[in-house]
Design a protein around this motif. Structure first.
Motif, PDB file in Angstrom:
ATOM      1  N   LEU A  72     -22.265   3.498   0.453  1.00  0.00           N
ATOM      2  CA  LEU A  72     -22.501   3.519  -0.997  1.00  0.00           C
ATOM      3  C   LEU A  72     -22.663   2.105  -1.555  1.00  0.00           C
ATOM      4  CD1 LEU A  72     -20.083   6.380  -2.149  1.00  0.00           C
ATOM      5  CD2 LEU A  72     -22.586   6.447  -2.070  1.00  0.00           C
ATOM      6  N   ARG A  84      -7.158  17.070   3.667  1.00  0.00           N
ATOM      7  CA  ARG A  84      -7.988  16.010   4.228  1.00  0.00           C
ATOM      8  C   ARG A  84      -9.014  15.601   3.188  1.00  0.00           C
ATOM      9  NH1 ARG A  84     -13.057  16.463   6.203  1.00  0.00           N
ATOM     10  NH2 ARG A  84     -13.683  15.180   7.981  1.00  0.00           N
ATOM     11  N   VAL A 126     -18.406   5.772   4.505  1.00  0.00           N
ATOM     12  CA  VAL A 126     -19.041   6.238   3.274  1.00  0.00           C
ATOM     13  C   VAL A 126     -18.971   5.166   2.189  1.00  0.00           C
ATOM     14  CG1 VAL A 126     -16.957   7.425   2.425  1.00  0.00           C
ATOM     15  CG2 VAL A 126     -19.220   8.157   1.630  1.00  0.00           C
ATOM     16  N   GLU A 127     -17.914   4.371   2.226  1.00  0.00           N
ATOM     17  CA  GLU A 127     -17.790   3.296   1.239  1.00  0.00           C
ATOM     18  C   GLU A 127     -18.828   2.214   1.477  1.00  0.00           C
ATOM     19  OE1 GLU A 127     -13.317   2.645   0.035  1.00  0.00           O
ATOM     20  OE2 GLU A 127     -13.493   2.711   2.212  1.00  0.00           O
ATOM     21  N   PHE A 174     -20.767  11.107   7.370  1.00  0.00           N
ATOM     22  CA  PHE A 174     -19.718  10.073   7.375  1.00  0.00           C
ATOM     23  C   PHE A 174     -18.344  10.624   7.725  1.00  0.00           C
ATOM     24  CE2 PHE A 174     -22.820   8.983   4.048  1.00  0.00           C
ATOM     25  CZ  PHE A 174     -23.358   7.859   4.631  1.00  0.00           C
ATOM     26  N   GLY A 175     -18.060  11.789   7.229  1.00  0.00           N
ATOM     27  CA  GLY A 175     -16.708  12.312   7.382  1.00  0.00           C
ATOM     28  C   GLY A 175     -15.721  11.253   6.939  1.00  0.00           C
ATOM     29  N   ARG A 176     -14.734  11.007   7.778  1.00  0.00           N
ATOM     30  CA  ARG A 176     -13.730   9.984   7.472  1.00  0.00           C
ATOM     31  C   ARG A 176     -13.849   8.822   8.457  1.00  0.00           C
ATOM     32  NH1 ARG A 176      -9.690  11.032   4.338  1.00  0.00           N
ATOM     33  NH2 ARG A 176      -8.291   9.879   5.715  1.00  0.00           N
ATOM     34  N   ARG A 207     -14.311   5.393  10.152  1.00  0.00           N
ATOM     35  CA  ARG A 207     -13.997   4.054   9.687  1.00  0.00           C
ATOM     36  C   ARG A 207     -15.153   3.108  10.008  1.00  0.00           C
ATOM     37  NH1 ARG A 207     -10.171   7.253   8.766  1.00  0.00           N
ATOM     38  NH2 ARG A 207      -8.075   6.485   8.312  1.00  0.00           N
ATOM     39  N   TYR A 248      -4.094  -0.754   5.622  1.00  0.00           N
ATOM     40  CA  TYR A 248      -4.711  -0.248   4.411  1.00  0.00           C
ATOM     41  C   TYR A 248      -5.260  -1.436   3.642  1.00  0.00           C
ATOM     42  CZ  TYR A 248      -1.660   3.624   5.642  1.00  0.00           C
ATOM     43  OH  TYR A 248      -1.020   4.633   6.302  1.00  0.00           O
ATOM     44  N   THR A 249      -6.525  -1.371   3.273  1.00  0.00           N
ATOM     45  CA  THR A 249      -7.092  -2.434   2.450  1.00  0.00           C
ATOM     46  C   THR A 249      -7.979  -1.797   1.391  1.00  0.00           C
ATOM     47  OG1 THR A 249      -9.223  -2.787   3.535  1.00  0.00           O
ATOM     48  CG2 THR A 249      -7.309  -3.803   4.579  1.00  0.00           C
ATOM     49  N   PHE A 250      -8.468  -2.631   0.480  1.00  0.00           N
ATOM     50  CA  PHE A 250      -9.426  -2.146  -0.512  1.00  0.00           C
ATOM     51  C   PHE A 250     -10.850  -2.568  -0.143  1.00  0.00           C
ATOM     52  CE2 PHE A 250      -5.433  -1.975  -2.900  1.00  0.00           C
ATOM     53  CZ  PHE A 250      -5.479  -0.643  -3.281  1.00  0.00           C
ATOM     54  N   ASP A 251     -11.009  -3.090   1.081  1.00  0.00           N
ATOM     55  CA  ASP A 251     -12.358  -3.323   1.581  1.00  0.00           C
ATOM     56  C   ASP A 251     -12.973  -1.976   1.945  1.00  0.00           C
ATOM     57  OD1 ASP A 251     -11.824  -6.021   1.375  1.00  0.00           O
ATOM     58  OD2 ASP A 251     -11.132  -6.191   3.452  1.00  0.00           O
ATOM     59  N   ALA A 252     -14.208  -2.014   2.385  1.00  0.00           N
ATOM     60  CA  ALA A 252     -14.850  -0.770   2.817  1.00  0.00           C
ATOM     61  C   ALA A 252     -14.261  -0.356   4.158  1.00  0.00           C
ATOM     62  CB  ALA A 252     -16.357  -0.963   2.902  1.00  0.00           C
ATOM     63  N   GLN A 253     -13.229   0.467   4.126  1.00  0.00           N
ATOM     64  CA  GLN A 253     -12.598   0.926   5.372  1.00  0.00           C
ATOM     65  C   GLN A 253     -13.320   2.128   5.939  1.00  0.00           C
ATOM     66  OE1 GLN A 253      -8.282   1.262   3.978  1.00  0.00           O
ATOM     67  NE2 GLN A 253      -8.134   0.155   5.911  1.00  0.00           N
ATOM     68  N   PHE A 254     -13.882   2.925   5.034  1.00  0.00           N
ATOM     69  CA  PHE A 254     -14.570   4.141   5.448  1.00  0.00           C
ATOM     70  C   PHE A 254     -16.075   3.896   5.415  1.00  0.00           C
ATOM     71  CE2 PHE A 254     -10.489   5.492   3.753  1.00  0.00           C
ATOM     72  CZ  PHE A 254     -10.057   6.421   4.699  1.00  0.00           C
ATOM     73  N   ARG A 290      -6.489   5.117  -3.360  1.00  0.00           N
ATOM     74  CA  ARG A 290      -6.487   4.745  -1.943  1.00  0.00           C
ATOM     75  C   ARG A 290      -5.514   5.624  -1.163  1.00  0.00           C
ATOM     76  NH1 ARG A 290     -10.635   3.319   0.691  1.00  0.00           N
ATOM     77  NH2 ARG A 290     -10.576   1.335   1.810  1.00  0.00           N
ATOM     78  N   ALA A 334     -15.431  13.014   2.540  1.00  0.00           N
ATOM     79  CA  ALA A 334     -16.284  11.834   2.338  1.00  0.00           C
ATOM     80  C   ALA A 334     -16.729  11.748   0.877  1.00  0.00           C
ATOM     81  CB  ALA A 334     -17.499  11.907   3.264  1.00  0.00           C
ATOM     82  N   HIS A 381      -6.616   8.082   2.080  1.00  0.00           N
ATOM     83  CA  HIS A 381      -5.998   8.035   3.412  1.00  0.00           C
ATOM     84  C   HIS A 381      -5.282   9.331   3.777  1.00  0.00           C
ATOM     85  CE1 HIS A 381      -6.862   4.097   5.054  1.00  0.00           C
ATOM     86  NE2 HIS A 381      -6.802   3.611   3.823  1.00  0.00           N
ATOM     87  N   GLU A 439     -14.263   5.500  -4.442  1.00  0.00           N
ATOM     88  CA  GLU A 439     -14.768   4.154  -4.183  1.00  0.00           C
ATOM     89  C   GLU A 439     -15.632   3.658  -5.352  1.00  0.00           C
ATOM     90  OE1 GLU A 439     -14.250   1.732  -2.396  1.00  0.00           O
ATOM     91  OE2 GLU A 439     -16.074   0.548  -2.143  1.00  0.00           O
ATOM     92  N   PHE A 490       0.843  -1.194   0.000  1.00  0.00           N
ATOM     93  CA  PHE A 490       0.000   0.000   0.000  1.00  0.00           C
ATOM     94  C   PHE A 490       0.876   1.241   0.000  1.00  0.00           C
ATOM     95  CE2 PHE A 490      -3.169  -3.020   1.237  1.00  0.00           C
ATOM     96  CZ  PHE A 490      -4.267  -2.551   0.573  1.00  0.00           C
TER      97      PHE A 490
END
Lengths: 383, 383
Positions: free
Chosen positions: B277, A193, B273-274, B251-253, B255, B265-271, A298, A196, A302, A203, A136
């Protein structure tokens, strides 16, 4: 290396133009530890330089590119090139970033796909493309990799670091990471920053790619892969780079030539804006790697300096450089407020910082477009 | 049919609520000629009504839904229903559209997929789903089909037509098409002319669907089809319905729970908002037909009253109704200017028209959200 760094710049200079440039590869053989803790034994950054490093080695300016940009920010590669580098209007002899005076460096970011080490690079340990096994990458990783390149050029301080959008994030990170190394920071159309909404758009693009069967968990042949998904991601992203007003002026509801003669309703590209977006998508898949798109978006997601340092003020605590942030009124991806916020935090920390806002209806990509106002601001700030 | 129209409304009325409602089907057996010239021997519109038609038959209000809406605008279908109709906050006994006073009708649009005839309907001539052989639908076609439903209910004039977004387009079209039939027009968060940006977003969604292999030129099984493409289209569209500010507040940021414990760090829904959606996309594919999405977005693209009539003033020439347009400051899909433009053209034509602008940072979907200010405006206008 001063000589070498200068030599590849101008082989055929037209007045006011950088001319033909040759990209080069910087190979770092030292281990690189990513923020994630993952490691690579080394990496390559592809870069270009324009102008000459002066004997005092104090006239270097680093240009940082945006998500889909690369090291080719000015000049042409061959005489047959129809398109010069992406910031050719800003960089060149006599231009705002005057290559008669400055030694300009621009490198493809770590994680990129235009020659720098990234997901599409062959992993020497396996003989196969890294794909999703690539570590990453963060904006800070990109900057730390660039620092090795700058060091390798024998440069002991940067006069300025300039960039827009994701490039602007790198500019801020440079000031934070190497405070004594940089004299001037010029981030544009950026944020401290990722919001969202920004994460949301990224995303959707990533899902378009990763849900495309041809993505195959990132394991695809060089000229194959999730072409549909990547094109969709790009089409959508392109809308976020411009504005309602600029699209209306450029396309409005104009019909394509194929459609203008008929009143029929079809699902073909009947409107010019449709064929334009389709073209944007198609052109992108031929020059960009889908996995790189995942990694770089990504990295952007972050990016949150306040989160990383406790507060934006703390993030900026050690900055020594003078900072000028440029925002654009119609930028709805990184709106003026987000640009102003950077300057306000710097000022609260007692730093030398100012903000210039350019009134334009051209949206986020304004920083890339011809603008005498922007040129004057840049020229003045670099004086 | 007055009796019938009133009877299905309230079987179990809670104070202030419409209660349980039963959708019904109106079947038109007369040939229907689409604007495109294509024909159907007849069609079905699924609809609901709330309140009672008065003996004078002059208290009917038609509600027009937006792109992804349907006939179920108020009340619940069963006691187990956790979600009432999409405009339940506006429609009901004692509410802004007071069902103690008004007889409210809402139908799923022609070309839709919630019971009205559309691409997912079986073509009786072939025994197979219409798919892409369904005739092209326009906003005017939708309105002309609705008119047959209204006629069938024995209603000789509508007190008001109300709708937001694509619903607002239908409202305007009603005033133009049947000027003597409608007393009040209340379009919200809409436009008289789909913009290039709007067409652009629609086109990205359509390409996500049509480039999905499972679309198969529109020929797919009932529970299959381009689920990925439709989900991508919806995820993207959802961002355009809200705003930067509202997403940041909601949502802001932040997690996701799964991610909050780890810095990886992943490509899953970490946030959050992800994952939100992704959920929006998933939920949509279970209730919406991809071909309907193509047809309805295309109807929106082709909506341009000035183009259809020579000018906006000419389009409005015959309007008799009093019009109130409501715009929302943070709506960037159909921004306030586009709403104001409608009123200005009406005023230039000497029509009774006014404009109300609601200050909100909730974006386009503001018209669907709780707002005392909106309720008061609607209540006042209907008086």
């Amino acid at each position: 290396m001063n000589d070498a760094a200068g030599k590849n710049t101008i082989e055929r200079a037209e007045p006011g133009e950088v001319g033909i440039v040759q990209p080069r590869d910087f190979v770092s053989t030292g281990e690189f530890v990513f923020e994630s803790g993952q490691k690579l034994p080394g990496f390559t950054l592809r870069y270009e330089t324009y102008g000459r490093l002066n004997p005092a080695r104090d006239n270097a300016i680093l240009i940082c590119h945006a998500l889909s940009g690369d090291h080719h920010s000015a000049g042409i590669h061959t005489l047959a090139d129809r398109k010069p580098g992406w910031w050719n209007n800003l960089i060149g002899p006599g231009k705002a970033v005057d290559t008669n005076h400055w030694f300009v460096i621009c490198s493809n970011c770590l994680g990129g796909c235009q020659g720098s080490t990234g997901p599409s690079t062959i992993n020497p340990q396996t003989g196969r493309v890294f794909g999703m096994t690539f570590p990453f990458v963060t904006i800070r990783d990109m900057v730390r990799a660039q620092k090795r390149l700058i060091d390798s050029l024998g440069i002991e301080s940067l006069y300025a670091v300039i960039g827009g959008s994701m490039g602007g994030m790198q500019v801020l990170q440079w000031g934070i990471e190497y405070p004594a190394f940089v004299r001037k920071l010029l981030p544009m159309a950026t944020t401290a920053r990722e919001s969202a909404q920004g994460i949301g758009f990224n995303e959707v693009g990533r899902q378009a790619i990763m849900q495309d069967r041809d993505w195959n968990h990132g394991d695809y042949p060089k000229n194959g892969g999730p072409r549909v998904g990547l094109a969709i991601a790009r089409m959508m992203a392109h809308i976020t780079y411009v504005s309602d007003a600029s699209m209306d002026r450029k396309f409005g509801r104009k019909r394509t030539a194929a459609e203008s003669s008929t009143a029929a309703y079809t699902f073909d590209a009947q409107f010019e804006v449709e064929s334009y977006l389709r073209y944007q998508g198609e052109a992108f898949i031929n020059r960009f790697d889908a996995n790189s798109y995942l990694y770089i978006t990504r990295a952007i997601d972050h990016f949150d300096l306040a989160e990383a340092h406790g507060s934006l003020e703390k993030a900026f605590e050690k900055i020594e450089a003078e900072t000028l942030v440029v925002g654009f009124t119609s930028d709805w991806l990184f709106p003026p407020e987000q640009n102003r916020e950077i300057v306000l935090a710097l000022l609260r920390e007692g730093k030398r910082a100012s903000y210039a806002e350019i009134t334009t209806d051209l949206g986020h990509d304004s920083f890339l477009l011809e603008s005498e106002e922007l040129y004057e601001i840049v020229r003045g700030f670099l004086k």
